[in-house]
Design a protein around this motif. Structure first.
Motif, mmCIF file in Angstrom:
data_model
loop_
_atom_site.group_PDB
_atom_site.id
_atom_site.type_symbol
_atom_site.label_atom_id
_atom_site.label_comp_id
_atom_site.label_asym_id
_atom_site.label_seq_id
_atom_site.Cartn_x
_atom_site.Cartn_y
_atom_site.Cartn_z
ATOM 1 N N GLN A 287 -30.454 -12.867 -12.174
ATOM 2 C CA GLN A 287 -29.286 -12.904 -11.309
ATOM 3 C C GLN A 287 -28.161 -13.643 -12.030
ATOM 4 O O GLN A 287 -28.388 -14.338 -13.022
ATOM 5 C CB GLN A 287 -29.598 -13.628 -9.993
ATOM 6 N N ALA A 288 -26.956 -13.499 -11.523
ATOM 7 C CA ALA A 288 -25.818 -14.203 -12.120
ATOM 8 C C ALA A 288 -25.930 -15.704 -11.865
ATOM 9 O O ALA A 288 -26.471 -16.144 -10.846
ATOM 10 C CB ALA A 288 -24.517 -13.677 -11.530
ATOM 11 N N ILE A 289 -25.428 -16.475 -12.794
ATOM 12 C CA ILE A 289 -25.297 -17.914 -12.577
ATOM 13 C C ILE A 289 -24.241 -18.134 -11.490
ATOM 14 O O ILE A 289 -23.222 -17.444 -11.453
ATOM 15 C CB ILE A 289 -24.880 -18.617 -13.883
ATOM 16 N N ASN A 290 -24.495 -19.071 -10.605
ATOM 17 C CA ASN A 290 -23.519 -19.369 -9.557
ATOM 18 C C ASN A 290 -22.139 -19.604 -10.184
ATOM 19 O O ASN A 290 -22.021 -20.325 -11.176
ATOM 20 C CB ASN A 290 -23.964 -20.608 -8.781
ATOM 21 N N PRO A 291 -21.089 -18.994 -9.650
ATOM 22 C CA PRO A 291 -19.750 -19.098 -10.266
ATOM 23 C C PRO A 291 -19.284 -20.534 -10.506
ATOM 24 O O PRO A 291 -18.651 -20.819 -11.529
ATOM 25 C CB PRO A 291 -18.848 -18.382 -9.260
ATOM 26 N N LYS A 292 -19.587 -21.439 -9.597
ATOM 27 C CA LYS A 292 -19.150 -22.829 -9.769
ATOM 28 C C LYS A 292 -19.868 -23.484 -10.944
ATOM 29 O O LYS A 292 -19.253 -24.200 -11.748
ATOM 30 C CB LYS A 292 -19.393 -23.614 -8.481
ATOM 31 N N LEU A 293 -21.166 -23.241 -11.047
ATOM 32 C CA LEU A 293 -21.923 -23.794 -12.171
ATOM 33 C C LEU A 293 -21.504 -23.121 -13.472
ATOM 34 O O LEU A 293 -21.374 -23.783 -14.510
ATOM 35 C CB LEU A 293 -23.424 -23.619 -11.939
ATOM 36 N N PHE A 294 -21.274 -21.810 -13.415
ATOM 37 C CA PHE A 294 -20.873 -21.089 -14.624
ATOM 38 C C PHE A 294 -19.560 -21.644 -15.171
ATOM 39 O O PHE A 294 -19.423 -21.867 -16.384
ATOM 40 C CB PHE A 294 -20.732 -19.591 -14.337
ATOM 41 N N LYS A 295 -18.599 -21.883 -14.301
ATOM 42 C CA LYS A 295 -17.303 -22.427 -14.736
ATOM 43 C C LYS A 295 -17.487 -23.801 -15.374
ATOM 44 O O LYS A 295 -16.881 -24.107 -16.416
ATOM 45 C CB LYS A 295 -16.353 -22.507 -13.546
ATOM 46 N N PHE A 296 -18.325 -24.623 -14.766
ATOM 47 C CA PHE A 296 -18.615 -25.956 -15.297
ATOM 48 C C PHE A 296 -19.217 -25.858 -16.701
ATOM 49 O O PHE A 296 -18.805 -26.576 -17.626
ATOM 50 C CB PHE A 296 -19.577 -26.665 -14.344
ATOM 51 N N LEU A 297 -20.177 -24.968 -16.878
ATOM 52 C CA LEU A 297 -20.841 -24.804 -18.169
ATOM 53 C C LEU A 297 -19.926 -24.145 -19.195
ATOM 54 O O LEU A 297 -19.951 -24.483 -20.380
ATOM 55 C CB LEU A 297 -22.112 -23.970 -17.992
ATOM 56 N N GLN A 298 -19.108 -23.215 -18.736
ATOM 57 C CA GLN A 298 -18.194 -22.494 -19.627
ATOM 58 C C GLN A 298 -17.169 -23.437 -20.254
ATOM 59 O O GLN A 298 -16.779 -23.268 -21.417
ATOM 60 C CB GLN A 298 -17.487 -21.393 -18.841
ATOM 61 N N GLN A 299 -16.752 -24.435 -19.507
ATOM 62 C CA GLN A 299 -15.797 -25.410 -20.032
ATOM 63 C C GLN A 299 -16.392 -26.223 -21.178
ATOM 64 O O GLN A 299 -15.664 -26.762 -22.011
ATOM 65 C CB GLN A 299 -15.340 -26.341 -18.908
ATOM 66 N N ARG A 300 -17.709 -26.289 -21.228
ATOM 67 C CA ARG A 300 -18.399 -27.063 -22.258
ATOM 68 C C ARG A 300 -18.914 -26.208 -23.404
ATOM 69 O O ARG A 300 -19.150 -26.706 -24.500
ATOM 70 C CB ARG A 300 -19.550 -27.841 -21.610
ATOM 71 N N ASP A 301 -19.114 -24.914 -23.152
ATOM 72 C CA ASP A 301 -19.628 -24.011 -24.193
ATOM 73 C C ASP A 301 -19.226 -22.582 -23.839
ATOM 74 O O ASP A 301 -20.030 -21.808 -23.322
ATOM 75 C CB ASP A 301 -21.151 -24.137 -24.291
ATOM 76 N N SER A 302 -17.990 -22.233 -24.135
ATOM 77 C CA SER A 302 -17.474 -20.921 -23.730
ATOM 78 C C SER A 302 -18.178 -19.784 -24.465
ATOM 79 O O SER A 302 -18.464 -18.734 -23.876
ATOM 80 C CB SER A 302 -15.965 -20.847 -23.974
#
Length: 358
Positions: free
Chosen positions: A41-56
């Motif tokens: 399943q997709a990563i929850n959008p809020k968690l994904f944004k948090f992680l993306q800011q650290r490792d795009s």
């Protein structure tokens, strides 16, 4: 004389009909498309944004999701991939740490199945933990239910990763190691929740041959007709984990899964070669010898973002029988027209190396 000629002509026509009947061809003479990390399943959008800011870059590689296993099979896919984590005591992955890093995420494991002992199914501990079937038991039960509803289905390949590599980040949950006992438990889980009659095992293919590889080199695969309604499990591991699975089971005697064994070894039958462009010629040679090869049309979302089908074209040309993709449907995470299927929107066809008489 006319009668003799007539009988001879009839015999030739009957033989021709037999040859042209796909059900009489062995299962390795067909090419199929399946999905990669099929449970995801997709990563929850809020968690994904948090992680993306650290490792795009890293997060872009796992920015995809799948419909349920049953829906994929209903669509016509003939191969799936399921990753398993051992959890002998239960609860090891019941509360992923990613839930604590960002507030307001959707609920996780509302049924409490992650607290039970047994194999869990997800992609990456603590960050990519949402699955369409959270436990391996649930995945198997779903496959059995679907198979019972479609008893004449083509054989379905299930590739499996036994996940136990710890993250380089010390704050992440450390997975439980796979051992010979863990693999015995994995075999038992499949037998208990799916059942022997639903399986094609190494013993089935080896038959009376001395080794599994000898059987494969003599094309002792089941016919398509005999393989219908069944599943073939493949352990996609090398090194210590592959050795642990083979140990005490020469030619995989008594085992449920095929191993990704190197050609030239007694256990060789199904081999993972994910770069069809680089290994095109070698894959073709192995397929012609009788091995089944799994390769990929795309990985890490790269081909989909570039709308680049060169890997898929090479995969088809290679004759690899199993072609894996994340994009049997267009992405809903970024704009792209990239989608993978054979001509006519199908996911199953005669293998070009055999269909063309090469």
């Amino acid at each position: 004389m006319k009668l003799t000629v007539g009988l001879l002509a009839g015999a030739i026509l009957s033989a021709s009909a037999l040859i042209n009947n796909p059900g009489d061809e062995t299962m390795n003479h067909f090419q199929v498309i399946g999905s990669h990390n099929s449970y995801k399943q997709a990563i929850n959008p809020k968690l994904f944004k948090f992680l993306q800011q650290r490792d795009s870059v890293g997060m872009s590689k796992i920015d995809y999701e799948h419909i349920s296993l049953s829906d994929q099979l209903n669509l016509g896919l003939n191969a799936l991939e399921i990753d398993v984590y051992a959890d002998s005591k239960g609860g090891k992955y019941a509360h992923p740490k990613g839930l604590d890093w960002v507030p307001g995420q959707s609920a996780f494991d509302t049924q409490g199945v992650m607290k039970d002992p047994g194999f869990k199914v997800f992609h990456i501990e603590d960050i990519d933990f949402r699955s369409n079937c959270a436990t391996f038991k649930l995945c198997l039960q779903e496959l059995k239910k679907w198979s019972d509803g479609h008893p004449d289905h083509n054989p379905i390949y299930i590739t499996m990763n036994a996940k136990d590599e710890p993250s380089k980040k010390p704050e992440f949950t450390v997975p439980e190691k796979f051992t010979s006992k863990t693999f015995a438990d994995l075999d038992k889980e499949i037998l208990d929740n799916l059942g022997k009659k639903y399986l094609i095992t190494p013993d089935d293919v080896r038959g009376s041959y001395k080794t599994l590889e000898a059987a494969v080199l003599h094309n002792n695969w089941p016919t398509l007709k005999a393989a219908k309604g069944k599943f073939i499990f493949i352990l996609d591991e090398k090194g210590e984990k592959r050795a642990a699975y083979i140990a005490g089971h020469p030619s995989l005697k008594g085992r449920v899964l095929f191993a990704d064994a190197e050609p030239g070894t007694p256990e060789a039958a199904i081999h993972i070669m994910n770069d069809a462009r680089k290994d095109l010629t070698r894959i073709q040679k192995l397929v012609k010898k009788g091995y089944i090869i799994r390769t990929r049309a795309d990985s890490d979302t790269e081909e989909a973002r570039a709308n680049d089908k060169s890997s898929f074209i090479a995969a088809q040309k290679s004759g690899a029988q199993i072609i894996s993709t994340d994009y049997y449907k267009k992405s809903t995470h970024f704009k792209s027209d990239y989608v993978i299927s054979f001509d006519g929107g199908t996911y199953f066809k005669a293998d070009p190396l055999f269909a063309s008489g090469k």
